[in-house]
Design an enzyme around this catalytic site. Sequence first.
Site, PDB file in Angstrom:
ATOM      1  N   GLY A   1       0.736  -1.114  -0.107  1.00 25.48           N
ATOM      2  CA  GLY A   1      -0.142   0.138  -0.066  1.00 25.48           C
ATOM      3  C   GLY A   1       0.577   1.193  -0.421  1.00 25.48           C
TER       4      GLY A   1
ATOM      5  N   ARG B   1       4.578  -1.801  14.935  1.00 26.01           N
ATOM      6  CA  ARG B   1       5.522  -0.927  14.007  1.00 26.01           C
ATOM      7  C   ARG B   1       6.390  -0.164  14.808  1.00 26.01           C
ATOM      8  NH1 ARG B   1       2.163  -1.644   8.819  1.00 26.01           N
ATOM      9  NH2 ARG B   1       0.995  -3.667   8.787  1.00 26.01           N
TER      10      ARG B   1
ATOM     11  N   HIS C   1       2.761 -11.727   6.661  1.00 28.42           N
ATOM     12  CA  HIS C   1       1.906  -9.694   5.370  1.00 28.42           C
ATOM     13  C   HIS C   1       3.546  -9.735   6.199  1.00 28.42           C
ATOM     14  CE1 HIS C   1      -1.158  -6.764   5.378  1.00 28.42           C
ATOM     15  NE2 HIS C   1       0.383  -6.027   5.319  1.00 28.42           N
TER      16      HIS C   1
ATOM     17  N   ARG D   1       4.233  -8.425   9.142  1.00 29.41           N
ATOM     18  CA  ARG D   1       4.313  -6.847   9.343  1.00 29.41           C
ATOM     19  C   ARG D   1       3.565  -6.458  10.471  1.00 29.41           C
ATOM     20  NH1 ARG D   1       6.146  -2.530   6.220  1.00 29.41           N
ATOM     21  NH2 ARG D   1       4.127  -1.586   6.417  1.00 29.41           N
TER      22      ARG D   1
ATOM     23  N   SER E   1       5.639 -13.957   0.729  1.00 25.30           N
ATOM     24  CA  SER E   1       6.243 -13.590   2.614  1.00 25.30           C
ATOM     25  C   SER E   1       8.021 -14.237   2.568  1.00 25.30           C
ATOM     26  CB  SER E   1       5.845 -13.880   3.676  1.00 25.30           C
ATOM     27  OG  SER E   1       4.943 -13.073   3.730  1.00 25.30           O
TER      28      SER E   1
END
Length: 391
Positions: A103, A187, A287, A290, A319
Amino acid sequence: MSSFVDFQNEIYLQGLAGVVPALPMTAAGLEQRAREVLEPAAFAYVFGSASAERTAHANLAAFEKYRLLPRVWRGATAPGARDLSVEVLGTRLAAPILTAPIGVLGLLHEQGETVVADVTRELGIGMVLSTAASSTIEDAGAAAGDWWYQLYWPNDNELARSFVERAEKAGAKAIVVTADTPSLGWRPRDLALGHLPFLHGKGIANYLSDPVFRAKLAAAPEESEDAMRAAILTWVGTFGNHSLRPADIAKLRDWTELPIAVKGVLHPDDARQVVDAGADAVIVSNHGGRQVDGAVGALDALPTIVATVGDRADVLFDSGIRTGSDVMIALSLGAKAVLYGRPWAYGLGLAGRDGVKHALRCLLADFDAAMGLSGCTAVTELSRTMISSFR
């Protein structure tokens, strides 16, 4: 027939004229260059993973547990001998590779998603377009060849349906529902900079352009800064759906006739449940590390999921792919295709379209060369017999 490996001949011929590649030739090299060149917030967003980033490291380390077992004197290196094409979920690809749905590509390039769409169309591989895009579904779809739409299912089914219907109308060939992100993971790299791009109005182009979303707003977001802030807050209240269950795949099936893949599956019971509920494919993924720190490396989860549902659904892998041999290992373990993420995003930030094309051609050429040198002329020849495990 594949000609991806011809990329190395181009480079060597340019070398005769004293011209060497402007960008690194490896995924690690692209990452290091991006670390040196990109704005800190942009690099942190792409590179960063959850907490201590153990899962991201586990994704790469998992490939160290396997080694290829090349075959010789099989004619696979002859010109025109290899055909790397595959059909996955009804989509024909020149190689079993799609760009992963990253994204907010606007952090890296003003026309990020449309640039990636254009390059994948030229190369004949697939693109998975993120809901969290900086370009609209329609703009990216117009530039793409064979592409799938990744749905972050919002907590408004009418809005989710609108996204899916827009994607189908724009030419998407499959819907990829991400299951592992009902909310964002912890994160630290983004947190240290206090930077979440969505709160700056980045990565929400598909929301701002959607009639269902806009109907929630008192004023059009383009009218004023206050209206945009209100739209962003509306997005905050819309993103993520904590109520989704496997049975909700039936709703999606009512909205579209496109094939449906569920991304973010690591547990075999989850794979079984979503396939039982009607999913056509499962994408084994964490992911990119993440979401959950300390989660299993995606490749470690792949064989069990293939054994659980591979006879009823396509199993794809995401991944940790960084080399052509990685692609071969994932396919040998039962994946039908792989999703490739961060390295081409670094290329996008470093050199725009040229950077994306460079990163993808490096992977494709590496894969093509490794296939030939391992004695394989088609991906259908890849199986457990091609690898040795060091578990």
